[in-house]
Design an enzyme around this catalytic site. Structure first.
Site, mmCIF file in Angstrom:
data_model
loop_
_atom_site.group_PDB
_atom_site.id
_atom_site.type_symbol
_atom_site.label_atom_id
_atom_site.label_comp_id
_atom_site.label_asym_id
_atom_site.label_seq_id
_atom_site.Cartn_x
_atom_site.Cartn_y
_atom_site.Cartn_z
ATOM 1 N N CYS A 9 -16.482 -9.491 -25.434
ATOM 2 C CA CYS A 9 -16.629 -10.152 -26.852
ATOM 3 C C CYS A 9 -16.437 -11.835 -26.840
ATOM 4 O O CYS A 9 -16.081 -12.200 -25.725
ATOM 5 C CB CYS A 9 -15.356 -9.710 -27.779
ATOM 6 S SG CYS A 9 -15.557 -10.050 -29.625
ATOM 7 N N ASP A 128 -5.307 -4.107 -31.033
ATOM 8 C CA ASP A 128 -5.008 -5.281 -30.180
ATOM 9 C C ASP A 128 -3.647 -5.914 -30.422
ATOM 10 O O ASP A 128 -2.836 -4.985 -31.239
ATOM 11 C CB ASP A 128 -5.968 -6.456 -31.134
ATOM 12 C CG ASP A 128 -6.081 -7.996 -30.201
ATOM 13 O OD1 ASP A 128 -5.578 -7.681 -28.935
ATOM 14 O OD2 ASP A 128 -6.541 -8.807 -30.788
HETATM 15 O O1 LIG Z 1 -11.705 -13.958 -29.326
HETATM 16 C C1 LIG Z 1 -11.100 -14.962 -30.301
HETATM 17 O O2 LIG Z 1 -11.068 -15.860 -29.997
HETATM 18 C C2 LIG Z 1 -10.470 -13.974 -31.428
HETATM 19 C C3 LIG Z 1 -10.153 -14.956 -32.524
HETATM 20 C C4 LIG Z 1 -9.705 -14.284 -33.295
HETATM 21 C C5 LIG Z 1 -9.578 -12.744 -33.700
HETATM 22 C C6 LIG Z 1 -9.919 -11.958 -32.521
HETATM 23 C C7 LIG Z 1 -10.461 -12.341 -31.229
HETATM 24 N N1 LIG Z 1 -10.731 -11.900 -30.324
HETATM 25 C C8 LIG Z 1 -10.623 -10.527 -30.194
HETATM 26 O O3 LIG Z 1 -9.291 -9.986 -29.763
HETATM 27 C C9 LIG Z 1 -9.356 -9.103 -28.906
HETATM 28 C C10 LIG Z 1 -8.527 -9.250 -27.815
HETATM 29 O O4 LIG Z 1 -9.051 -10.325 -26.998
HETATM 30 P P1 LIG Z 1 -8.582 -10.776 -25.427
HETATM 31 O O5 LIG Z 1 -9.379 -9.660 -24.562
HETATM 32 O O6 LIG Z 1 -7.015 -10.320 -25.538
HETATM 33 O O7 LIG Z 1 -8.977 -12.206 -25.141
HETATM 34 C C11 LIG Z 1 -10.788 -8.659 -28.835
HETATM 35 O O8 LIG Z 1 -11.101 -7.633 -29.637
HETATM 36 C C12 LIG Z 1 -11.429 -9.663 -28.868
HETATM 37 O O9 LIG Z 1 -12.757 -9.465 -29.572
#
Ligand SMILES: O=C(O)c1ccccc1N[C@@H]1O[C@H](COP(=O)(O)O)[C@@H](O)[C@H]1O
Length: 206
Positions: A9, A128
């Site tokens: 992502c 998450d």
């Molecule tokens: O990636 C971002 O900036 C974000 C912003 C707002 C909501 C979700 C976001 N990302 C998602 O969060 C989870 C965990 O991310 P990480 O691997 O801990 O960095 C994942 O699903 C991202 O798609």
């Protein structure tokens, strides 16, 4: 047991999308949330998707987007799946003529089973980490033992996953899929291709 799927992502560049696909990712995600350091415009997302080979799922991530904003992006960008990462109700997530997944930000005491049931129309539930005031992408993991067995939806595990911890996460949670953003970055919004390869290798080997 079927293979665990993976999504990379926060893609902002064509070369990072192609590196993810080359490494074997099943899906790539675009953040349509202006406050994120990984936010993309619809023009950026469209250009990246145009460069993709077939059979890669394109996911649009939204955080409490207005219906108007969502409609404009969906008209402009060929997204396969929607990821709602804010306080959207099931009704907010439905009716966009695309399958969706709903993110839950997990903390101790949450009833994850009830939350899964509340989004009966979702294709899956993404778990998450809860961090106050931040909707996601924090790079922090949560206590995986909070996830009950036998949930009613396919589970996408997210939150602080890295090439180093994803195999253990899969062994403990047995999710349908894993999702990573910060754990495969060189800097915010810029992916590290070696980390992507190491992440997918760990997923495939798990
Ligand atoms: O990636 C971002 O900036 C974000 C912003 C707002 C909501 C979700 C976001 N990302 C998602 O969060 C989870 C965990 O991310 P990480 O691997 O801990 O960095 C994942 O699903 C991202 O798609």
């Amino acid at each position: 047991m079927s293979a665990v799927r993976s999504k990379i992502c926060g893609i902002t560049r064509i070369e990072d999308a192609l590196a993810a696909v080359e490494a074997g990712a099943d899906a790539i995600g675009f953040v349509f949330y202006a406050k994120s350091p990984r936010a993309v415009t619809f023009q950026q997302a469209r250009a990246i998707i145009k460069a993709l080979p077939p059979f890669v799922t394109t996911v649009g991530l939204f955080v409490n987007a207005s219906r108007c904003e969502l409609g404009e992006i969906l008209d402009a960008v060929p997204l396969d799946l929607l990821q709602f990462h804010g306080d959207e109700t099931a009704a907010d997530c439905e009716g966009w003529h695309r399958p969706y997944i709903k993110a839950l930000r997990v903390k101790a005491g949450d009833d994850i089973a009830a939350a899964c049931d509340a989004y009966a129309s979702a294709s899956g539930i993404l778990l998450d980490t809860y961090v106050e005031g931040v909707p996601g992408g924090t790079g922090e993991a949560f206590d995986w033992s909070l996830i009950p067995q036998g949930l009613s939806k396919p589970i996408i595990l997210a939150g602080g996953l890295t090439p180093d911890n994803v195999a253990e996460a899969i062994a403990r949670v047995r999710p349908y899929a894993v999702d990573v953003s910060g754990g495969v970055e060189a800097s915010k919004g810029i992916k590290d291709h070696a980390k992507i390869q190491a992440f997918i290798k760990a997923v495939v080997g798990a």
